[in-house]
Design an enzyme around this catalytic site. Structure first.
Site, short mmCIF file in Angstrom:
data_model
loop_
_atom_site.label_atom_id
_atom_site.label_comp_id
_atom_site.label_asym_id
_atom_site.label_seq_id
_atom_site.Cartn_x
_atom_site.Cartn_y
_atom_site.Cartn_z
N LYS A 1 0.90 -1.19 0.22
CA LYS A 1 -0.01 0.00 0.02
C LYS A 1 0.91 1.32 0.03
O LYS A 1 0.45 2.42 -0.60
CB LYS A 1 -0.91 -0.12 1.10
CG LYS A 1 -2.26 -1.01 1.08
CD LYS A 1 -3.20 -0.76 2.46
CE LYS A 1 -4.07 -1.70 2.42
NZ LYS A 1 -5.15 -1.75 3.38
N GLY B 1 -1.08 1.81 11.99
CA GLY B 1 -0.59 1.19 10.93
C GLY B 1 -1.32 1.63 9.66
O GLY B 1 -1.96 2.65 9.74
#
Ligand code: NAP
Length: 279
Positions: A83, A146
């Protein structure tokens, strides 16, 4: 929308016209997106298919470079561990993803450009709203900052929470995120706190804890007051221990599956996928 019989049949059968929504992960065995999106495409009469693509980090650049010319590619869903690194591989980033600095969806434009966005946070908020649990005006504790946690934090502030407490095992990451949010939303009430759920209306687990049966709980569930909404992001198991504990204490469990489902309509809209025409 009513769909004519033959076209509806075609939407269910992969053909040369079928658009592809590829789902990128490494490893990919645990992902749920192909099942969720293929079901959604069928239910909506959209002629598209989701396949999983397992690509290791070292091969990411070469793989993305080849996508510009893939003409029936609608886009790519992106998950761990790509990501953040894939941000450098796309042509443009839109929405809160510019601040989150991570993308989980990419649209391929007709001219081949790849445009990234992040629907994790918006999906989480949509999941809450869809269940009648609008986060607006609520005092929220977010445990874990996160990739998923960062996206959820920005989206919750955008959705108008009264206050947001950020707790993370590595405190410095929470402090950095609090500063980044304040740069974008200068009037937001964001603080770095301990992972203690007492005194909040909504408590969110955005850590990876819960993916395995023997994981510890992300916070002390004995401090949860009845009626607190307890949300999880974990989808690897259908009902985490946290969800069981929340239920047992008279809280409102809100499982990670609702975040995933909350993203479906947003992703379909972002990819500009339409049901096959019945005209
Ligand atoms: N439902 C959905 O649609 C959806 C979407 C995206 C992700 N997810 C799920 O969300 C979860 C998190 O994914 P991610 O991409 O955010 O992972 P990530 O970027 O690796 O972040 C992991 C987070 O968990 C914390 N953590 C890990 N082990 C811990 C421990 N033993 N004790 C306390 N904290 C711990 C980390 O803290 P440190 O900073 O201290 O390392 C960090 O905050 C995964 O289960 C993923 O599958 C679900």
């Amino acid at each position: 929308m009513a769909i004519a019989g033959e076209e509806y049949r075609q939407a269910r059968e992969i053909s040369g016209k079928t658009r592809v929504y590829a789902h990128l992960a490494h490893p990919s065995g645990h992902v749920r997106a192909p099942q969720v999106f293929n079901r959604a495409f069928r239910a909506r009469g959209i002629d598209a298919v989701t396949v999983s693509i397992d690509v290791a980090p070292d091969d990411l650049h070469a793989m993305v470079s080849g996508l510009h010319g893939w003409r029936n590619l609608a886009g790519i869903g992106v998950t761990t561990p790509h990501k953040e690194t894939i941000v450098a591989e796309v042509d443009e980033i839109v929405g809160l993803a510019r601040y989150i600095k991570a993308i989980n969806n990419i649209r391929r434009e007709q001219d081949g450009r790849l445009i990234g966005t992040n629907t994790d946070g918006a999906g989480f908020v949509a999941g809450l709203k869809g269940a009648g649990r609008d986060p607006s005006g609520r005092r929220v504790l977010l445990v874990g900052v996160g990739g998923a946690g960062r996206a959820i934090a920005f989206a919750l502030v955008e959705a108008g929470v009264a206050s947001l407490g950020l707790a993370n095992r590595t405190r410095a990451r929470a402090e950095r995120l609090a500063g980044e949010i304040e740069e974008v939303f200068s009037d937001a009430s964001v603080n770095v706190v301990q992972p203690d759920p007492a005194g909040y209306d909504l408590v969110v687990n955005a850590t990876t804890l819960g993916m395995r049966d023997d994981d510890e709980l992300p916070f002390d569930v004995d401090h949860l007051a009845g009626g607190t909404i307890v949300a999880d992001v974990v989808v690897a198991v259908p009902k985490t221990r946290l969800m069981h504990e929340a239920e047992r204490r008279g809280c409102v469990p809100h499982p990670g599956q609702l975040m995933l489902e909350g993203q479906v309509d947003q992703v379909i809209k972002y990819l500009r996928l339409e049901p096959v025409s019945n005209s």
